[in-house]
Design a protein around this motif. Sequence first.
Motif, mmCIF file in Angstrom:
data_model
loop_
_atom_site.group_PDB
_atom_site.id
_atom_site.type_symbol
_atom_site.label_atom_id
_atom_site.label_comp_id
_atom_site.label_asym_id
_atom_site.label_seq_id
_atom_site.Cartn_x
_atom_site.Cartn_y
_atom_site.Cartn_z
ATOM 1 N N UNK A 83 11.110 -11.539 -32.179
ATOM 2 C CA UNK A 83 9.885 -11.904 -32.842
ATOM 3 C C UNK A 83 9.155 -13.337 -31.908
ATOM 4 N N UNK A 84 10.054 -13.868 -31.844
ATOM 5 C CA UNK A 84 8.917 -15.408 -31.006
ATOM 6 C C UNK A 84 8.920 -14.645 -29.668
ATOM 7 N N UNK A 85 9.817 -14.261 -28.748
ATOM 8 C CA UNK A 85 9.435 -13.484 -27.519
ATOM 9 C C UNK A 85 8.198 -13.356 -27.462
ATOM 10 N N UNK A 86 8.336 -12.323 -28.445
ATOM 11 C CA UNK A 86 7.438 -10.349 -28.274
ATOM 12 C C UNK A 86 5.332 -11.919 -28.318
ATOM 13 N N UNK A 87 5.600 -12.901 -29.308
ATOM 14 C CA UNK A 87 4.337 -14.140 -29.492
ATOM 15 C C UNK A 87 4.010 -14.235 -28.528
ATOM 16 N N UNK A 88 5.078 -14.695 -27.987
ATOM 17 C CA UNK A 88 4.613 -15.886 -26.893
ATOM 18 C C UNK A 88 4.240 -14.937 -26.144
ATOM 19 N N UNK A 136 18.509 -38.128 -25.419
ATOM 20 C CA UNK A 136 17.601 -38.645 -23.225
ATOM 21 C C UNK A 136 17.162 -37.695 -22.522
ATOM 22 N N UNK A 137 16.911 -36.247 -23.450
ATOM 23 C CA UNK A 137 16.565 -35.869 -21.386
ATOM 24 C C UNK A 137 15.992 -34.304 -22.426
ATOM 25 N N UNK A 138 14.470 -35.257 -23.045
ATOM 26 C CA UNK A 138 13.550 -34.754 -24.048
ATOM 27 C C UNK A 138 12.848 -32.948 -22.634
ATOM 28 N N UNK A 139 12.528 -33.242 -21.925
ATOM 29 C CA UNK A 139 12.308 -32.392 -20.669
ATOM 30 C C UNK A 139 12.843 -31.393 -20.180
ATOM 31 N N UNK A 140 14.137 -31.770 -20.249
ATOM 32 C CA UNK A 140 15.006 -30.785 -19.496
ATOM 33 C C UNK A 140 15.382 -29.952 -20.825
ATOM 34 N N UNK A 141 15.159 -29.985 -22.148
ATOM 35 C CA UNK A 141 15.545 -29.485 -23.350
ATOM 36 C C UNK A 141 14.026 -28.394 -23.507
ATOM 37 N N UNK A 142 13.235 -29.317 -23.220
ATOM 38 C CA UNK A 142 11.719 -28.073 -23.491
ATOM 39 C C UNK A 142 11.727 -27.307 -22.644
ATOM 40 N N UNK A 143 11.718 -27.275 -20.926
ATOM 41 C CA UNK A 143 12.154 -26.196 -20.330
ATOM 42 C C UNK A 143 12.595 -25.361 -20.623
ATOM 43 N N UNK A 144 13.696 -25.830 -21.046
ATOM 44 C CA UNK A 144 15.078 -24.511 -20.809
ATOM 45 C C UNK A 144 14.267 -23.901 -21.764
ATOM 46 N N UNK A 145 13.938 -24.413 -23.156
ATOM 47 C CA UNK A 145 13.345 -23.567 -24.615
ATOM 48 C C UNK A 145 12.404 -22.725 -24.196
ATOM 49 N N UNK A 146 11.995 -23.120 -23.353
ATOM 50 C CA UNK A 146 10.229 -22.319 -22.931
ATOM 51 C C UNK A 146 10.562 -21.088 -21.542
ATOM 52 N N UNK A 147 11.689 -21.072 -21.348
ATOM 53 C CA UNK A 147 12.243 -20.394 -19.966
ATOM 54 C C UNK A 147 12.478 -19.722 -21.308
ATOM 55 N N UNK A 148 13.703 -20.019 -21.760
ATOM 56 C CA UNK A 148 14.411 -19.219 -23.390
ATOM 57 C C UNK A 148 13.095 -17.747 -23.738
ATOM 58 N N UNK A 149 11.435 -18.641 -23.943
ATOM 59 C CA UNK A 149 10.822 -17.451 -25.443
ATOM 60 C C UNK A 149 10.331 -17.029 -23.880
ATOM 61 N N UNK A 150 10.181 -17.227 -22.904
ATOM 62 C CA UNK A 150 9.792 -16.368 -21.790
ATOM 63 C C UNK A 150 10.696 -15.670 -21.302
ATOM 64 N N UNK A 151 11.508 -15.175 -22.356
ATOM 65 C CA UNK A 151 12.841 -13.991 -22.001
ATOM 66 C C UNK A 151 12.967 -14.323 -19.955
ATOM 67 N N UNK A 152 13.500 -15.584 -19.275
ATOM 68 C CA UNK A 152 13.851 -15.670 -17.928
ATOM 69 C C UNK A 152 14.919 -16.034 -18.240
ATOM 70 N N UNK A 153 15.428 -16.306 -16.990
ATOM 71 C CA UNK A 153 16.391 -16.939 -16.382
ATOM 72 C C UNK A 153 16.270 -18.286 -16.127
ATOM 73 N N UNK A 154 16.904 -18.891 -15.933
ATOM 74 C CA UNK A 154 17.834 -20.750 -16.215
ATOM 75 C C UNK A 154 18.767 -20.771 -15.667
ATOM 76 N N UNK A 155 17.984 -21.982 -14.042
ATOM 77 C CA UNK A 155 19.203 -22.764 -13.238
ATOM 78 C C UNK A 155 19.186 -23.834 -13.704
ATOM 79 N N UNK A 156 20.609 -25.303 -14.394
ATOM 80 C CA UNK A 156 20.499 -25.902 -14.447
ATOM 81 C C UNK A 156 21.433 -26.677 -13.419
#
Length: 343
Positions: A231-236, A45-65
């Motif tokens: 490759x996914x990170x480079x594409x993003x 039941x945490x789709x939005x949180x998972x989506x932001x976490x995946x976005x940060x991963x592809x953007x090569x960033x660091x995530x604070x939960x």
Amino acid sequence: MNALPTKHPTDAAAEASESEPTITADELRDEAEQIERNVESVIDGKHDAVRVALTVLLAEGHLLIEDVPGVGKTMLAKALAKSVDCSVSRIQFTPDLLPSDVTGVSVYNQPERRFEFKPGAVFSNIVIGDEINRASPKTQSALLESMEERHVTVDGSTYPLPDPFIVIATQNPVEMEGTYELPEAQRDRFMARIAMGYPDEGAEIDMLTGRDTSSPLSRIGAVVTSDRLRDMMTLARRVFASDALKQYAVAIARGTRDDPDLRLGASPRATLQLVRAAKARAALEGRDFVLPDDVDALAVSVLAHRLLPTSRAMGQHHERAAVLADVVTRVVAGTPVPTGQPK
């Protein structure tokens, strides 16, 4: 759909030093959805949180939960890490943790009569920092150099970190006992902050049913290789952001600096990371260009944790995160959308 990226003259210099990714926009979206489903099989039941976490991963960033204990912060970090075939290390931050436990230490080799560097837990592709604000500020600061510059300096020698390098940190609210507030400089190095929140009734009942005999983490594995993730990170990274879109992101950041309810606005690093995160979100949506909607959707997650409110803005409120989210939302709503850019 055409493969990302579309060539743009302004990106030519940045692309010159990169190898061509062997992945298309459709493939990126499909594999990102596999990661998302994998994580959501553990986090209910945490789709939005998972989506932001995946976005940060592809953007090569660091995530604070950040959230109260027991709502799945560490579970989300572990599930995301297990979904990718990369090296993973976990650091349990405690008051007695030393900086050398994080970065590593030089040890004297008696037979060879020289010092040898013993890498610390930070030398992994994905580093899970559990309850990061329970450690002292000195230990927290050990991550500063590695998070920004992707290397560690010990005893005058510099050691590169693996590529990719992502920190996923959890923390309890600073109002709780046994915590230290993260310094502004360290909060600024996290691309985004998310809160888990309590699950709804249905998700909590499902959790009780599905975790009677085993942990859901034991049932998932990697769905994307480390090479594929690169490759996914480079594409993003190559998703196109127009000059007007960049001006829009800058206008939002500058709006926080001028807001009367804030005594510290968004830094230039925040603007850079907002655009990078927006590119990753666009890629997840299957687009090779960024829309203002991408910036709007991520503004609170990317900007709010970097800001400091005035005492007047806090008033009778006890939750700083909620106050800052309201300020960012107001700033975004008051920032004109670039001409010709749909919102």
